[in-house]
Design a protein around this motif. Structure first.
Motif, short mmCIF file in Angstrom:
data_model
loop_
_atom_site.label_atom_id
_atom_site.label_comp_id
_atom_site.label_asym_id
_atom_site.label_seq_id
_atom_site.Cartn_x
_atom_site.Cartn_y
_atom_site.Cartn_z
N ALA A 121 3.48 53.92 35.28
CA ALA A 121 2.66 52.17 35.06
C ALA A 121 3.44 50.88 34.48
O ALA A 121 2.75 49.83 34.30
N CYS A 122 4.45 51.32 33.48
CA CYS A 122 5.01 49.93 32.89
C CYS A 122 5.91 49.46 33.92
O CYS A 122 6.27 50.97 35.21
N HIS A 123 6.60 48.53 33.98
CA HIS A 123 7.13 47.41 34.91
C HIS A 123 9.27 48.41 34.89
O HIS A 123 9.18 48.80 36.62
N VAL A 124 9.39 48.71 34.02
CA VAL A 124 10.74 49.88 33.95
C VAL A 124 10.47 50.28 33.04
O VAL A 124 9.49 50.47 31.49
N VAL A 171 12.66 66.87 32.90
CA VAL A 171 14.07 66.63 33.35
C VAL A 171 14.27 65.76 32.27
O VAL A 171 13.57 64.77 31.23
N ASP A 172 15.71 65.88 31.66
CA ASP A 172 16.25 64.69 30.44
C ASP A 172 16.47 63.53 30.96
O ASP A 172 16.51 63.13 31.99
N ALA A 173 16.77 62.79 29.90
CA ALA A 173 17.38 61.45 29.93
C ALA A 173 18.21 61.07 31.18
O ALA A 173 17.73 60.17 32.10
N GLU A 174 18.96 61.40 30.75
CA GLU A 174 20.18 61.25 32.13
C GLU A 174 20.04 61.95 33.47
O GLU A 174 19.54 60.90 34.82
N THR A 175 18.94 62.96 33.47
CA THR A 175 19.13 63.61 35.09
C THR A 175 17.06 62.34 35.09
O THR A 175 17.41 61.98 36.29
N ALA A 176 16.62 61.14 34.63
CA ALA A 176 15.75 60.62 34.90
C ALA A 176 15.85 59.25 34.98
O ALA A 176 15.61 59.34 36.20
N ALA A 177 17.49 59.28 34.72
CA ALA A 177 18.33 58.03 34.85
C ALA A 177 18.22 58.54 36.84
O ALA A 177 18.05 57.67 37.42
N ARG A 178 18.53 59.36 37.02
CA ARG A 178 19.81 59.51 38.14
C ARG A 178 18.47 59.81 39.48
O ARG A 178 19.15 58.92 40.33
N LEU A 179 17.93 60.47 38.89
CA LEU A 179 16.11 60.41 39.38
C LEU A 179 15.55 59.07 40.10
O LEU A 179 15.06 58.92 40.86
N GLY A 180 16.07 57.49 39.87
CA GLY A 180 15.53 57.28 39.16
C GLY A 180 14.62 56.07 38.45
O GLY A 180 13.33 55.18 38.73
N ILE A 181 13.95 57.42 37.69
CA ILE A 181 13.03 57.47 37.10
C ILE A 181 13.26 56.11 35.64
O ILE A 181 12.38 55.60 35.16
N ALA A 182 14.11 56.17 34.48
CA ALA A 182 14.50 55.90 33.95
C ALA A 182 15.95 54.63 34.85
O ALA A 182 16.40 54.82 35.04
N ASN A 183 15.00 53.54 33.56
CA ASN A 183 15.84 52.54 34.52
C ASN A 183 17.37 52.97 33.80
O ASN A 183 18.59 52.14 34.21
N GLU A 184 17.52 52.61 32.62
CA GLU A 184 18.34 52.64 31.78
C GLU A 184 18.48 53.96 30.60
O GLU A 184 17.25 54.23 30.21
N VAL A 185 19.73 54.50 30.21
CA VAL A 185 19.69 55.48 28.85
C VAL A 185 20.43 55.19 28.15
O VAL A 185 21.73 54.42 28.17
N VAL A 186 19.82 54.98 26.51
CA VAL A 186 20.44 54.18 25.45
C VAL A 186 20.56 55.17 24.05
O VAL A 186 19.68 56.24 24.44
N ALA A 187 20.94 55.05 23.18
CA ALA A 187 21.16 56.07 22.42
C ALA A 187 19.90 56.25 22.01
O ALA A 187 19.43 54.89 21.52
#
Ligand code: COA
Length: 263
Positions: A121-124, A171-187
């Motif tokens: 529900a958040c924008h990014v 799914v982990d963060a990298e997979t989420a980013a690949r799927l378009g769920i996460a905009n970016e992954v950071v430490a």
């Protein structure tokens, strides 16, 4: 500044509000109080001229590990059942999605069930490398009830969304980013600063442009293309009548930085 919420911590600095869901012993599970306070917090932030963007995150090792399973089990046995629970939570999440100022989810850990749906529900969404996303409801004999069956397929496509919903897999963060769920992954230790710098990049732009862009994108998502394009034109026309639009275009032509006033 801290406001009197039992389950949320609100901190405002540099026009950015950070709202931290603070029930770490229960991995920030969304009970009725958290849902109600999220609604109250966004109503409060809407009225604050000193707040122009919101970062939503979780205390401890989770973003949010889902709806409070104890409360869900209890509500299922009542006359109103789970439909009322879902409608109430969904209304609060829709308020967040339609919020006129950017809302960034800083996903620091588990974003499961209602927690994933809150992030949707958040924008990014920015994710720490520790983040895990999943909709485990089917494993509980449930389905997602706070928008997951609707927002996730719109974001990543029906087949990918159904795979996550029907398996309940995380799914982990990298997979989420690949799927378009996460905009970016950071430490993990960079997540708060990454969220703030993304908010600051948005806040260089005029607040009216941001509000109309959010309204066009989120309002149009539910409409057929033709109606959505008409909605975009309306918002384009509305920003075109603002002093900020004149300032932005004039500043470009005069080769200087714009000063937006939100008018
Ligand atoms: N609702 C209520 N309580 C929850 C919860 C939820 N959704 N998620 C976690 N908790 C509670 C646990 O019951 C536990 O409380 P306790 O210490 O009083 O026993 C505490 O949070 C810590 O969780 P725990 O399960 O011990 O941590 P873990 O590291 O072993 O596992 C998870 C983490 C996220 C994998 C696990 O907590 C989990 O599967 N949670 C439920 C996720 C879910 O199904 N969400 C969808 C709900 S519709």
């Amino acid at each position: 500044m801290v406001t009197p919420f039992a389950t949320l911590i609100l901190d405002v600095a540099d026009q950015i509000a950070t709202l931290t869901i603070n029930r770490p012993d229960k991995l920030n599970a969304l009970n009725r109080v958290v849902i109600d306070e999220l609604g109250q917090a966004f109503a409060h932030l809407e009225t604050r001229d000193d707040v122009r963007a919101v970062i939503l995150t979780g205390a401890g090792r989770a973003f949010v590990a889902g709806a409070d399973i104890g409360e869900i089990a209890e509500a299922a046995g009542t006359a109103a059942g789970l439909q009322g629970v879902a409608a109430h939570g969904s209304a609060v999440f829709t308020r967040i999605e339609r919020f006129a100022k950017p809302v960034i989810a800083a996903v620091n850990g588990f974003a499961l069930g209602g927690g994933f749906e809150l992030a949707l529900a958040c924008h990014v969404r920015l994710a720490s490398t520790h983040a895990k996303f999943g909709l485990p409801e089917a494993r509980l004999g449930l389905i997602p009830g706070y928008g997951g069956t609707q927002r996730l397929p719109r974001l990543i496509g029906q087949g990918r969304a159904l795979q996550l919903i029907l398996t309940g897999d995380q799914v982990d963060a990298e997979t989420a980013a690949r799927l378009g769920i996460a905009n970016e992954v950071v430490a993990p230790d960079m997540l708060p600063e990454a969220a703030r710098s993304l908010a600051k990049a948005m806040l260089k732009n005029g607040p009216l442009a941001l509000a109309h862009a959010i309204a066009a994108v989120t309002g149009g998502a539910a409409l057929p293309l033709e109606a959505a394009l008409a909605l975009e034109s309306e918002h384009f026309g509305a920003v075109g009548r603002t002093a900020d639009m004149r300032e932005g275009t004039t500043a470009f032509l005069e080769k200087r930085a714009p000063t937006f006033r939100g008018a």
